[in-house]
Motif scaffolding. Structure first.
Motif, short mmCIF file in Angstrom:
data_model
loop_
_atom_site.label_atom_id
_atom_site.label_comp_id
_atom_site.label_asym_id
_atom_site.label_seq_id
_atom_site.Cartn_x
_atom_site.Cartn_y
_atom_site.Cartn_z
N GLU A 1 0.81 -1.22 0.00
CA GLU A 1 0.00 0.00 0.00
C GLU A 1 0.85 1.27 0.00
N PHE A 2 1.87 1.25 0.84
CA PHE A 2 2.72 2.43 0.97
C PHE A 2 3.46 2.73 -0.34
N LEU A 3 4.05 1.68 -0.92
CA LEU A 3 4.80 1.89 -2.15
C LEU A 3 3.89 2.35 -3.28
N GLU A 4 2.67 1.76 -3.34
CA GLU A 4 1.73 2.16 -4.38
C GLU A 4 1.42 3.64 -4.25
N GLU A 5 1.28 4.08 -3.01
CA GLU A 5 0.91 5.48 -2.79
C GLU A 5 2.05 6.42 -3.18
N ILE A 6 3.27 6.10 -2.73
CA ILE A 6 4.34 7.06 -3.06
C ILE A 6 4.74 6.98 -4.54
N ALA A 7 4.54 5.80 -5.16
CA ALA A 7 4.92 5.67 -6.56
C ALA A 7 4.20 6.71 -7.42
N MET A 8 2.92 6.96 -7.10
CA MET A 8 2.15 7.92 -7.88
C MET A 8 2.77 9.31 -7.84
N ASN A 9 3.40 9.61 -6.70
CA ASN A 9 3.95 10.95 -6.52
C ASN A 9 5.38 11.10 -7.04
N PHE A 10 6.03 9.97 -7.29
CA PHE A 10 7.42 10.05 -7.72
C PHE A 10 7.58 9.94 -9.23
N THR A 11 6.78 10.71 -9.95
CA THR A 11 7.00 10.78 -11.40
C THR A 11 8.13 11.79 -11.62
N LEU A 12 8.81 11.71 -12.76
CA LEU A 12 9.91 12.64 -13.02
C LEU A 12 9.39 14.08 -12.99
N ALA A 13 8.19 14.29 -13.57
CA ALA A 13 7.64 15.65 -13.63
C ALA A 13 7.41 16.21 -12.22
N LYS A 14 6.99 15.36 -11.30
CA LYS A 14 6.74 15.85 -9.94
C LYS A 14 8.04 16.03 -9.16
N MET A 15 9.04 15.25 -9.53
CA MET A 15 10.29 15.35 -8.77
C MET A 15 11.09 16.60 -9.14
N LEU A 16 10.99 17.03 -10.39
CA LEU A 16 11.80 18.17 -10.82
C LEU A 16 11.61 19.42 -9.96
N PRO A 17 10.36 19.82 -9.65
CA PRO A 17 10.22 21.03 -8.83
C PRO A 17 10.24 20.77 -7.32
N MET A 18 10.64 19.57 -6.92
CA MET A 18 10.62 19.23 -5.49
C MET A 18 11.57 20.14 -4.71
N PRO A 19 11.13 20.70 -3.59
CA PRO A 19 12.02 21.59 -2.85
C PRO A 19 13.19 20.85 -2.21
N GLU A 20 14.30 21.57 -2.05
CA GLU A 20 15.53 20.96 -1.53
C GLU A 20 15.31 20.27 -0.18
N ASP A 21 14.50 20.90 0.71
CA ASP A 21 14.36 20.34 2.06
C ASP A 21 13.49 19.08 2.07
N PHE A 22 12.98 18.69 0.93
CA PHE A 22 12.23 17.43 0.84
C PHE A 22 13.17 16.24 0.99
N PHE A 23 14.36 16.37 0.42
CA PHE A 23 15.26 15.22 0.31
C PHE A 23 15.81 14.70 1.64
N PRO A 24 16.22 15.60 2.56
CA PRO A 24 16.79 15.03 3.80
C PRO A 24 15.79 14.29 4.66
N GLN A 25 14.51 14.41 4.39
CA GLN A 25 13.51 13.71 5.20
C GLN A 25 13.70 12.20 5.04
N GLU A 26 13.81 11.56 6.17
CA GLU A 26 14.09 10.12 6.13
C GLU A 26 12.80 9.29 6.11
N ARG A 27 12.67 8.44 5.17
CA ARG A 27 11.75 7.32 5.17
C ARG A 27 10.25 7.59 5.35
#
Ligand code: B12
Ligand code: SF4
Ligand code: SF4
Length: 188
Positions: free
Chosen positions: A151-177
């Motif tokens: 369930e979890f992977l299905e949910e995040i997969a929808m959000n991790f398209t290349l188009a959505k990742m490009l404008p992702m803010p820098e402080d998104f990345f250090p968030q763990e897990r």
């Protein structure tokens, strides 16, 4: 496992870094594939290894520092887009897409720019690569099996398209897990 060991009077340390594949083969749990992966008999290489360092000597298993690959197979070597596996059991980490996708960080003191010749070969693999495992006949059965959806992977997969990742803010990345990702992502 940790609780089991503590209950038997062991001090357990999970932070000490251990070469995981070496330890797994020494313990008799895995053998080596030519792609450098640890293989579990009848399961394949899609296994994550956890190592626990303890302060007591246990009974030893028979080590399996062995390779069970068919002698002429080189499917993993041929599948690698960058030639990172340059001969059986030998990998040049700097050519591996895994290294280029996430190890190139200032905190690792590694130049952050991905070399141009590697970039062309990455395609859309922006986080890691499993091509040398997917090509392996010892993994086919596992890859073809029908596993329940996560369930979890299905949910995040929808959000991790290349188009959505490009404008992702820098402080998104250090968030763990886990849930952090989902909650954060829903927020922007
Ligand atoms: C550094 C590292 C990387 C580097 C370098 C990888 C490499 N193959 O050298 C980079 C960033 C490129 C990388 C990428 C990936 N990695 Co990585 N990585 C590590 C890490 C943190 C350390 C490995 C290391 O260099 N150890 C030091 C050396 C000395 O030890 P070693 O690699 O185990 O090799 C020794 C022994 O295994 C033995 N040995 C190796 N082959 C053979 C063959 C024979 C015949 C014999 C006798 C002995 C032998 O001799 C070696 C020298 O002493 C481990 C976790 C860990 N703590 O071990 C994960 C680990 C190896 N990675 C893992 C994974 C999943 C990946 C990726 C698939 C991630 C992804 N999806 O992109 C890719 C795949 C790349 C690949 N083909 O291996 C898993 C592998 C699981 C498995 N079943 O084998 C590990 C074990 C993490 C884990 N805890 O599960 N990784
Ligand atoms: S993970 Fe990808 S780039 Fe790295 S060795 Fe395997 S096939 Fe090559
Ligand atoms: S693809 Fe062939 S050579 Fe490579 S690890 Fe799998 S069985 Fe071994």
């Amino acid at each position: 496992m940790e609780e089991f060991l503590v209950a038997r009077g062991c001090n357990v340390d999970r932070q000490i870094k251990v070469p995981a594949r070496w330890a797994a083969a020494k313990s008799g749990a895995t053998t080596f594939g030519k792609n450098t992966f640890a293989y579990v008999e009848g399961i394949g290489s899609f296994v994550v290894i956890y190592t626990l360092v303890i302060d007591q000597e246990l009974e030893y298993n028979q080590p399996t520092m062995d390779c069970h690959c068919p002698p002429h197979c080189r499917a993993c070597i041929d599948a690698c887009p960058t030639g990172a596996i340059y001969e059986p059991f030998k990998l040049d980490p700097e050519r591996c897409l895994g290294f280029n996708a996430w190890m190139r960080q200032e905190k690792n003191r590694i130049p952050t720019v991905i070399p141009k010749e590697i970039r062309a070969k990455m395609g859309t693999r922006v986080h890691g690569c499993d091509l040398c495992q997917e090509a392996c006949p010892k993994n086919h059965q596992k890859l073809q099996s029908h596993l329940p959806e996560d369930e979890f992977l299905e949910e995040i997969a929808m959000n991790f398209t290349l188009a959505k990742m490009l404008p992702m803010p820098e402080d998104f990345f250090p968030q763990e897990r886990s849930t952090h990702y989902v909650q954060l992502y829903r927020g922007f």
